[in-house]
Design a protein around this motif. Sequence first.
Motif, PDB file in Angstrom:
ATOM      1  N   ARG A 109      34.872  34.975  55.853  1.00 19.15           N
ATOM      2  CA  ARG A 109      35.088  35.017  54.407  1.00 19.15           C
ATOM      3  C   ARG A 109      33.800  34.658  53.678  1.00 19.15           C
ATOM      4  O   ARG A 109      33.205  33.609  53.956  1.00 19.15           O
ATOM      5  N   LYS A 110      33.386  35.501  52.750  1.00 19.31           N
ATOM      6  CA  LYS A 110      32.153  35.279  52.007  1.00 19.31           C
ATOM      7  C   LYS A 110      32.197  33.923  51.307  1.00 19.31           C
ATOM      8  O   LYS A 110      33.137  33.610  50.577  1.00 19.31           O
ATOM      9  N   SER A 111      31.142  33.128  51.517  1.00 22.75           N
ATOM     10  CA  SER A 111      31.130  31.765  50.978  1.00 22.75           C
ATOM     11  C   SER A 111      30.431  31.676  49.622  1.00 22.75           C
ATOM     12  O   SER A 111      30.736  30.782  48.828  1.00 22.75           O
ATOM     13  N   HIS A 112      29.487  32.570  49.352  1.00 22.09           N
ATOM     14  CA  HIS A 112      28.737  32.529  48.099  1.00 22.09           C
ATOM     15  C   HIS A 112      29.044  33.808  47.312  1.00 22.09           C
ATOM     16  O   HIS A 112      28.472  34.869  47.587  1.00 22.09           O
ATOM     17  N   LEU A 113      29.971  33.691  46.359  1.00 26.18           N
ATOM     18  CA  LEU A 113      30.319  34.842  45.535  1.00 26.18           C
ATOM     19  C   LEU A 113      29.239  35.062  44.485  1.00 26.18           C
ATOM     20  O   LEU A 113      28.685  34.112  43.929  1.00 26.18           O
ATOM     21  N   TYR A 114      28.975  36.345  44.192  1.00 27.27           N
ATOM     22  CA  TYR A 114      27.901  36.677  43.254  1.00 27.27           C
ATOM     23  C   TYR A 114      28.475  37.174  41.930  1.00 27.27           C
ATOM     24  O   TYR A 114      29.156  38.203  41.873  1.00 27.27           O
ATOM     25  N   GLY A 115      28.191  36.473  40.858  1.00 24.46           N
ATOM     26  CA  GLY A 115      28.466  36.964  39.517  1.00 24.46           C
ATOM     27  C   GLY A 115      29.934  36.919  39.119  1.00 24.46           C
ATOM     28  O   GLY A 115      30.837  36.678  39.929  1.00 24.46           O
ATOM     29  N   SER A 124      36.190  31.735  47.093  1.00 24.11           N
ATOM     30  CA  SER A 124      35.099  31.511  48.037  1.00 24.11           C
ATOM     31  C   SER A 124      35.644  31.010  49.368  1.00 24.11           C
ATOM     32  O   SER A 124      36.558  30.174  49.408  1.00 24.11           O
ATOM     33  N   GLY A 125      35.058  31.491  50.441  1.00 20.88           N
ATOM     34  CA  GLY A 125      35.351  30.934  51.750  1.00 20.88           C
ATOM     35  C   GLY A 125      34.512  29.694  51.982  1.00 20.88           C
ATOM     36  O   GLY A 125      33.560  29.413  51.233  1.00 20.88           O
TER      37      GLY A 125
END
Length: 259
Positions: A109-115, A124-125
């Motif tokens: 799971r993506k930990s750093h979401l962008y925008g 966020s993961g």
Amino acid sequence: MMRIAALQMQSAPGDVDTNLARIEQAAQEAGQGGADLLVTPELCVTGYGAGDIIKSLAEPATGSQVKRLQKISTESGVAIIAGFAERDGAHVFNSAAFVNGDGEPAIYRKSHLYGPYERSLFKSGNPDNCIVELGRLKLGLLICYDVEFPENVRRLALAGADAVLVPTALPRGPSGTFITDHMIQVRAFENQIFVAYVNHFGNDGRFTFAGRSRIAAPDGSLLAEGPEDAESMMFADIDPGAFSASMADNTYLEDLGSA
């Protein structure tokens, strides 16, 4: 040694069946090219720019989309990493599934979401080490913006990853060009590992993507690179032994605690 294939593709926003069919075709092509693994872009199953419909298309890791990826992997004989929208209860995550035949999938799971776009859709993961083994190699997973934080790649390298595989949806622009032309190679060099960064291309009605997918080697060289505005199937051999001289000269991981 392992051969990987990377598909720089143009997903159809909101059209899961079309996107899975393209992945199936690519997996067959990857297998014919001798690849052990196919890596595809971020959210390629739903399309990155599909908007709010992504929430209704999101499925659990036990859902039909991941099962279809497992079936494609079994039939092609190629392991697959594909970005999808994962539902877990009330939450939706920007995730990547690693499937190898009908074995248990691994989910990152993506930990750093962008925008604001991503933050309006996903939770966020937790930053963690998602490392899978294929053949004799250990493969770490990140998604897009995650790789721009050096700590994430370093953490996987210290955990023993031979390569870090990064589905991405990088937009076109000066920052995107800098990331593809410099940052990916630096991440590989400063950790003495392989980094595969696999992007979309074209315009999906909401975003215009940079293309320019990259597979970088431990010495910072490029093993494969995609064009700016076209589909591309890239192949690269992941062979740590071929870069033993670079690893011996650039002992960053060994020397971290010596200062």
